[in-house]
Design a protein around this motif. Sequence first.
Motif, mmCIF file in Angstrom:
data_model
loop_
_atom_site.group_PDB
_atom_site.id
_atom_site.type_symbol
_atom_site.label_atom_id
_atom_site.label_comp_id
_atom_site.label_asym_id
_atom_site.label_seq_id
_atom_site.Cartn_x
_atom_site.Cartn_y
_atom_site.Cartn_z
ATOM 1 N N ALA A 4 0.805 -1.226 0.000
ATOM 2 C CA ALA A 4 0.000 0.000 0.000
ATOM 3 C C ALA A 4 0.837 1.274 0.000
ATOM 4 O O ALA A 4 0.396 2.305 -0.532
ATOM 5 C CB ALA A 4 -0.942 -0.008 1.216
ATOM 6 N N ALA A 5 2.007 1.242 0.620
ATOM 7 C CA ALA A 5 2.818 2.466 0.716
ATOM 8 C C ALA A 5 3.969 2.463 -0.287
ATOM 9 O O ALA A 5 4.829 3.348 -0.248
ATOM 10 C CB ALA A 5 3.347 2.612 2.138
ATOM 11 N N GLY A 6 4.001 1.475 -1.181
ATOM 12 C CA GLY A 6 5.062 1.404 -2.188
ATOM 13 C C GLY A 6 6.451 1.159 -1.587
ATOM 14 O O GLY A 6 7.470 1.512 -2.186
ATOM 15 N N ARG A 7 6.490 0.522 -0.421
ATOM 16 C CA ARG A 7 7.781 0.350 0.254
ATOM 17 C C ARG A 7 8.473 -0.976 -0.083
ATOM 18 O O ARG A 7 9.626 -1.187 0.300
ATOM 19 C CB ARG A 7 7.592 0.484 1.769
ATOM 20 C CG ARG A 7 7.335 1.924 2.176
ATOM 21 C CD ARG A 7 6.963 2.108 3.644
ATOM 22 N NE ARG A 7 7.084 3.521 4.001
ATOM 23 C CZ ARG A 7 6.667 4.038 5.147
ATOM 24 N NH1 ARG A 7 6.092 3.277 6.067
ATOM 25 N NH2 ARG A 7 6.831 5.318 5.395
ATOM 26 N N MET A 8 7.762 -1.852 -0.808
ATOM 27 C CA MET A 8 8.365 -3.156 -1.116
ATOM 28 C C MET A 8 9.536 -3.036 -2.093
ATOM 29 O O MET A 8 10.322 -3.966 -2.231
ATOM 30 C CB MET A 8 7.310 -4.123 -1.679
ATOM 31 C CG MET A 8 6.370 -4.712 -0.652
ATOM 32 S SD MET A 8 7.176 -5.314 0.848
ATOM 33 C CE MET A 8 8.281 -6.556 0.211
#
Length: 359
Positions: free
Chosen positions: A173-177
């Motif tokens: 969801a936060a584009g942190r992957m």
Amino acid sequence: MQNTDKLTAIASQFDLKGRILGIKPLGNGLINDTYLVTSDGPDNYVLQRINNAIFRDVELLQHNIDCATAHIRRKLAGDPDIDRKVLSFVRCTATGKSYWTDGQTWWRVSIFIKDSCTYETVDPKYSYLAGKNFGQFEAMLADIPDTLGETIPDFHNMELRARQLHEAVEADAAGRMKLPEVKEILSKMLPFEHEMCRAERMYREGLLPKRICHCDTKVNNMLFDKEGNILCVIDLDTLMPSFVFSDFGDFLRSAANTVAEDDPDVAKIDFRMDIFEAFAKGYLEGTSSFLTAVEKENLPFAACLFPYMQAVRFFTDYINGDTYYKIKYPEHNLVRTRNQWALFESALSKVPQMKAIIG
Ligand code: GN1
Ligand code: MG
């Protein structure tokens, strides 16, 4: 955070003795908002906003707390210091319930325990006392006649926490992957997942009971008097049926860590065996009336499970974009994750020593 006038209006919904003199923030919990209410009456009070996004069933939560504190009060009857050894909740004047709600926010008030304080760290002497105290707390609740529910369903269920991590990774969801470090942490966590879900398997096989546990036995959830004696455990929101591993593991997670759970300097992190030894001694004494052999022999597992579970929970929240834990800066949950991971690795390396101590 709310302004003083609003807070005063909320506190006034409760049957307080005396006039309110002031209201200010208290403590550093990651979930609820807590305030100290001073009054010109005989007592000061603790006003708390119950985080209803996390605790969805406040009625059940307060039922658990009302039943547990009443039961402990019966057990301690005759103790001259009883009012400092168990929390007292003030009733809402209009409804007689131990909480008040405007339909949007949920609040409760307890009497501030006089001459008490909390600590963020403990030495072996207090760890022994804490072990005994948390053990006795479980022992006192072992024969509670009421049925208590899970205020957060499957709260310490590692299978659920693992699933939530997988879902977070999937949703990103936060584009942190895309961050290399996030991928690296994930690849370190996954190989331990099966082993860390051992308690749920033992439960399904009928080898492990659920008992009424505190489920948030952090060092700072214990009240001490000015002489350093333990008075009681506080923060009862997560009181619910769970494995005893919850209380054993979560205390050591905060007490045996050489640094605070959000210290970025992971090189300083070590799982303290002097704290483990002292706490285990006290806990085994406090729980001698009910602890089974299976529970006892898995206490070293519990000491590893909780840093692992907490690392997974902080990491999941980081991946989700920090929707659960209060944070003070954007990387806070990542820092907490690294910290708990280092603690997990340290604990894991000490399992043989733990087993030798537990016997
Ligand atoms: C939360 O509210 P607080 O700070 O005592 C959390 C615990 C975690 C802890 C980590 C309901 O406790 O499970 O171990 O933060 N409580 C809930 O510091 O999720
Ligand atoms: Mg707390």
